[in-house]
Write a protein that holds these residues in place. Structure first.
Motif, PDB file in Angstrom:
ATOM      1  N   LEU A   1      25.890  39.252  35.689  1.00 18.49           N
ATOM      2  CA  LEU A   1      24.754  38.813  34.830  1.00 18.49           C
ATOM      3  C   LEU A   1      24.913  40.583  33.384  1.00 18.49           C
ATOM      4  CD1 LEU A   1      22.107  37.082  33.677  1.00 18.49           C
ATOM      5  CD2 LEU A   1      20.902  37.819  35.037  1.00 18.49           C
ATOM      6  N   VAL A   2      24.209  41.393  34.277  1.00 17.50           N
ATOM      7  CA  VAL A   2      24.250  42.698  33.486  1.00 17.50           C
ATOM      8  C   VAL A   2      24.917  43.231  32.154  1.00 17.50           C
ATOM      9  CG1 VAL A   2      23.301  44.778  34.057  1.00 17.50           C
ATOM     10  CG2 VAL A   2      22.054  43.513  34.782  1.00 17.50           C
ATOM     11  N   LEU A   3      26.088  42.583  32.786  1.00 18.35           N
ATOM     12  CA  LEU A   3      27.362  43.484  32.026  1.00 18.35           C
ATOM     13  C   LEU A   3      27.689  41.597  31.192  1.00 18.35           C
ATOM     14  CD1 LEU A   3      29.135  45.744  34.780  1.00 18.35           C
ATOM     15  CD2 LEU A   3      28.070  46.018  32.742  1.00 18.35           C
ATOM     16  N   ASN A   4      26.623  40.899  31.326  1.00 18.19           N
ATOM     17  CA  ASN A   4      26.590  39.143  30.512  1.00 18.19           C
ATOM     18  C   ASN A   4      29.093  39.115  30.287  1.00 18.19           C
ATOM     19  OD1 ASN A   4      27.014  37.608  29.013  1.00 18.19           O
ATOM     20  ND2 ASN A   4      27.041  38.639  26.706  1.00 18.19           N
ATOM     21  N   VAL A   5      29.178  39.077  31.852  1.00 21.99           N
ATOM     22  CA  VAL A   5      30.790  39.024  32.068  1.00 21.99           C
ATOM     23  C   VAL A   5      30.298  37.461  32.869  1.00 21.99           C
ATOM     24  CG1 VAL A   5      32.742  39.267  33.395  1.00 21.99           C
ATOM     25  CG2 VAL A   5      31.148  41.291  31.868  1.00 21.99           C
ATOM     26  N   GLU A   6      31.326  36.279  31.865  1.00 22.20           N
ATOM     27  CA  GLU A   6      31.313  35.128  32.559  1.00 22.20           C
ATOM     28  C   GLU A   6      31.663  35.379  33.280  1.00 22.20           C
ATOM     29  OE1 GLU A   6      31.399  32.938  28.937  1.00 22.20           O
ATOM     30  OE2 GLU A   6      29.740  33.924  28.112  1.00 22.20           O
ATOM     31  N   ASP A   7      33.822  35.320  33.439  1.00 19.91           N
ATOM     32  CA  ASP A   7      34.186  35.035  34.097  1.00 19.91           C
ATOM     33  C   ASP A   7      34.252  35.970  35.591  1.00 19.91           C
ATOM     34  OD1 ASP A   7      35.473  34.104  33.103  1.00 19.91           O
ATOM     35  OD2 ASP A   7      36.799  35.089  31.749  1.00 19.91           O
ATOM     36  N   MET A   8      34.205  35.310  36.309  1.00 16.37           N
ATOM     37  CA  MET A   8      33.678  36.346  38.043  1.00 16.37           C
ATOM     38  C   MET A   8      34.362  36.969  38.534  1.00 16.37           C
ATOM     39  SD  MET A   8      30.365  36.591  39.259  1.00 16.37           S
ATOM     40  CE  MET A   8      30.807  37.178  40.549  1.00 16.37           C
ATOM     41  N   HIS A   9      35.711  36.154  38.457  1.00 11.22           N
ATOM     42  CA  HIS A   9      37.570  36.876  39.440  1.00 11.22           C
ATOM     43  C   HIS A   9      37.272  37.979  38.412  1.00 11.22           C
ATOM     44  CE1 HIS A   9      38.730  34.569  35.181  1.00 11.22           C
ATOM     45  NE2 HIS A   9      39.865  35.572  35.356  1.00 11.22           N
ATOM     46  N   LEU A  10      36.875  38.630  36.669  1.00 10.35           N
ATOM     47  CA  LEU A  10      37.159  39.526  36.308  1.00 10.35           C
ATOM     48  C   LEU A  10      36.024  40.686  37.154  1.00 10.35           C
ATOM     49  CD1 LEU A  10      36.748  39.322  32.605  1.00 10.35           C
ATOM     50  CD2 LEU A  10      39.001  39.312  33.617  1.00 10.35           C
ATOM     51  N   VAL A  11      34.973  40.252  37.381  1.00 12.81           N
ATOM     52  CA  VAL A  11      34.170  41.067  38.588  1.00 12.81           C
ATOM     53  C   VAL A  11      34.771  41.424  39.515  1.00 12.81           C
ATOM     54  CG1 VAL A  11      31.954  41.729  39.210  1.00 12.81           C
ATOM     55  CG2 VAL A  11      32.296  40.879  36.862  1.00 12.81           C
ATOM     56  N   THR A  12      35.103  40.112  40.437  1.00 14.96           N
ATOM     57  CA  THR A  12      35.820  40.370  41.540  1.00 14.96           C
ATOM     58  C   THR A  12      36.894  41.279  41.556  1.00 14.96           C
ATOM     59  OG1 THR A  12      34.584  38.062  41.986  1.00 14.96           O
ATOM     60  CG2 THR A  12      36.572  38.315  43.401  1.00 14.96           C
ATOM     61  N   TYR A  13      37.682  41.249  40.602  1.00 10.22           N
ATOM     62  CA  TYR A  13      39.225  41.980  40.616  1.00 10.22           C
ATOM     63  C   TYR A  13      38.653  43.132  40.344  1.00 10.22           C
ATOM     64  CZ  TYR A  13      43.453  43.657  39.852  1.00 10.22           C
ATOM     65  OH  TYR A  13      44.587  44.773  39.140  1.00 10.22           O
ATOM     66  N   ALA A  14      37.863  43.851  40.001  1.00 15.71           N
ATOM     67  CA  ALA A  14      37.107  45.166  39.131  1.00 15.71           C
ATOM     68  C   ALA A  14      36.978  45.257  40.702  1.00 15.71           C
ATOM     69  CB  ALA A  14      36.544  44.798  38.110  1.00 15.71           C
ATOM     70  N   VAL A  15      36.129  45.159  41.655  1.00 20.30           N
ATOM     71  CA  VAL A  15      35.637  45.795  42.317  1.00 20.30           C
ATOM     72  C   VAL A  15      36.220  45.733  43.535  1.00 20.30           C
ATOM     73  CG1 VAL A  15      33.693  44.776  43.932  1.00 20.30           C
ATOM     74  CG2 VAL A  15      32.971  44.484  42.589  1.00 20.30           C
ATOM     75  N   LYS A  16      37.354  44.882  43.606  1.00 22.45           N
ATOM     76  CA  LYS A  16      38.657  44.882  44.920  1.00 22.45           C
ATOM     77  C   LYS A  16      39.573  46.649  44.600  1.00 22.45           C
ATOM     78  CE  LYS A  16      39.098  40.726  45.932  1.00 22.45           C
ATOM     79  NZ  LYS A  16      39.933  39.225  46.310  1.00 22.45           N
ATOM     80  N   LYS A  17      39.051  46.934  43.160  1.00 20.16           N
ATOM     81  CA  LYS A  17      40.498  47.652  42.177  1.00 20.16           C
ATOM     82  C   LYS A  17      38.908  48.987  42.802  1.00 20.16           C
ATOM     83  CE  LYS A  17      42.899  49.385  38.660  1.00 20.16           C
ATOM     84  NZ  LYS A  17      43.448  48.997  37.304  1.00 20.16           N
ATOM     85  N   LEU A  18      37.909  49.045  42.450  1.00 20.06           N
ATOM     86  CA  LEU A  18      37.006  50.332  43.173  1.00 20.06           C
ATOM     87  C   LEU A  18      37.228  50.143  44.361  1.00 20.06           C
ATOM     88  CD1 LEU A  18      34.457  49.375  40.405  1.00 20.06           C
ATOM     89  CD2 LEU A  18      35.819  51.329  40.291  1.00 20.06           C
ATOM     90  N   GLU A  19      36.953  49.094  45.322  1.00 21.78           N
ATOM     91  CA  GLU A  19      37.206  49.746  46.874  1.00 21.78           C
ATOM     92  C   GLU A  19      38.041  50.130  46.947  1.00 21.78           C
ATOM     93  OE1 GLU A  19      34.336  45.597  48.743  1.00 21.78           O
ATOM     94  OE2 GLU A  19      36.320  45.526  48.163  1.00 21.78           O
ATOM     95  N   LYS A  20      39.086  49.750  47.084  1.00 22.45           N
ATOM     96  CA  LYS A  20      40.477  50.294  46.996  1.00 22.45           C
ATOM     97  C   LYS A  20      40.383  51.741  46.150  1.00 22.45           C
ATOM     98  CE  LYS A  20      46.240  49.765  46.949  1.00 22.45           C
ATOM     99  NZ  LYS A  20      47.106  48.601  46.123  1.00 22.45           N
ATOM    100  N   ALA A  21      40.328  52.325  45.896  1.00 27.07           N
ATOM    101  CA  ALA A  21      39.920  53.807  44.994  1.00 27.07           C
ATOM    102  C   ALA A  21      39.083  54.412  45.892  1.00 27.07           C
ATOM    103  CB  ALA A  21      39.907  54.209  43.568  1.00 27.07           C
ATOM    104  N   GLY A  22      38.439  53.692  46.282  1.00 26.19           N
ATOM    105  CA  GLY A  22      37.033  55.163  47.580  1.00 26.19           C
ATOM    106  C   GLY A  22      35.939  54.666  46.657  1.00 26.19           C
ATOM    107  N   LEU A  23      35.910  54.469  45.372  1.00 25.07           N
ATOM    108  CA  LEU A  23      35.019  54.900  44.798  1.00 25.07           C
ATOM    109  C   LEU A  23      33.091  53.442  45.199  1.00 25.07           C
ATOM    110  CD1 LEU A  23      36.552  54.909  41.426  1.00 25.07           C
ATOM    111  CD2 LEU A  23      35.780  56.882  42.690  1.00 25.07           C
ATOM    112  N   VAL A  24      33.725  52.485  45.514  1.00 29.83           N
ATOM    113  CA  VAL A  24      32.870  51.647  46.020  1.00 29.83           C
ATOM    114  C   VAL A  24      32.707  50.149  47.136  1.00 29.83           C
ATOM    115  CG1 VAL A  24      31.970  50.678  43.477  1.00 29.83           C
ATOM    116  CG2 VAL A  24      33.027  49.252  44.600  1.00 29.83           C
ATOM    117  N   LYS A  25      31.902  50.189  47.999  1.00 29.56           N
ATOM    118  CA  LYS A  25      32.121  49.906  49.242  1.00 29.56           C
ATOM    119  C   LYS A  25      31.492  48.406  49.250  1.00 29.56           C
ATOM    120  CE  LYS A  25      28.146  52.233  51.722  1.00 29.56           C
ATOM    121  NZ  LYS A  25      27.792  52.994  52.602  1.00 29.56           N
ATOM    122  N   GLY A  26      31.906  47.539  49.888  1.00 32.98           N
ATOM    123  CA  GLY A  26      31.629  45.885  49.918  1.00 32.98           C
ATOM    124  C   GLY A  26      30.246  45.734  50.592  1.00 32.98           C
ATOM    125  N   GLU A  27      30.125  45.103  51.092  1.00 30.80           N
ATOM    126  CA  GLU A  27      28.816  44.751  52.407  1.00 30.80           C
ATOM    127  C   GLU A  27      28.601  43.323  52.477  1.00 30.80           C
ATOM    128  OE1 GLU A  27      24.227  46.856  52.134  1.00 30.80           O
ATOM    129  OE2 GLU A  27      26.335  48.140  51.727  1.00 30.80           O
TER     130      GLU A  27
END
Length: 106
Positions: free
Chosen positions: A40-66
């Motif tokens: 919503l904040v980034l105005n991205v309509e395709d949730m799969h883009l956000v989901t994929y990007a978050v997975k990539k950030l998690e793999k890089a160790g920059l974010v963690k999911g909970e």
């Protein structure tokens, strides 16, 4: 392109502009963010883009999911916070202060 190159100079190479925007959004105010809120904040309509990007950030160790209730939330790690702060230092030196040779000193 500038965002990606600035982030690479700041120590977070190999990420797309969307991934950097998500990292900065998650870092903002130091609270976990739900995936829907990030989109919503980034105005991205395709949730799969956000989901994929978050997975990539998690793999890089920059974010963690909970889990927060039934939803997934994302928070920044120490490594992610350092990458954001380094990006801010590079950006400020180049754009705000406009110092020649600023990257050599950072």
């Amino acid at each position: 392109r500038w965002t990606v190159r600035c982030a690479a100079a700041g120590g977070a190479p190999g990420l797309s502009a969307l991934e950097h925007m998500i990292l900065h959004t998650v870092y903002h105010r130091g609270r976990p963010k739900r995936l829907a809120d990030i989109a919503l904040v980034l105005n991205v309509e395709d949730m799969h883009l956000v989901t994929y990007a978050v997975k990539k950030l998690e793999k890089a160790g920059l974010v963690k999911g909970e889990k927060i209730g039934k939803e997934k939330a994302v928070s920044v790690t120490k490594k992610g916070a350092e990458a954001v702060m380094r990006y801010h230092e590079v950006r400020e030196a180049l754009l705000i202060l406009g110092e020649a040779g600023a990257l050599d000193r950072i």
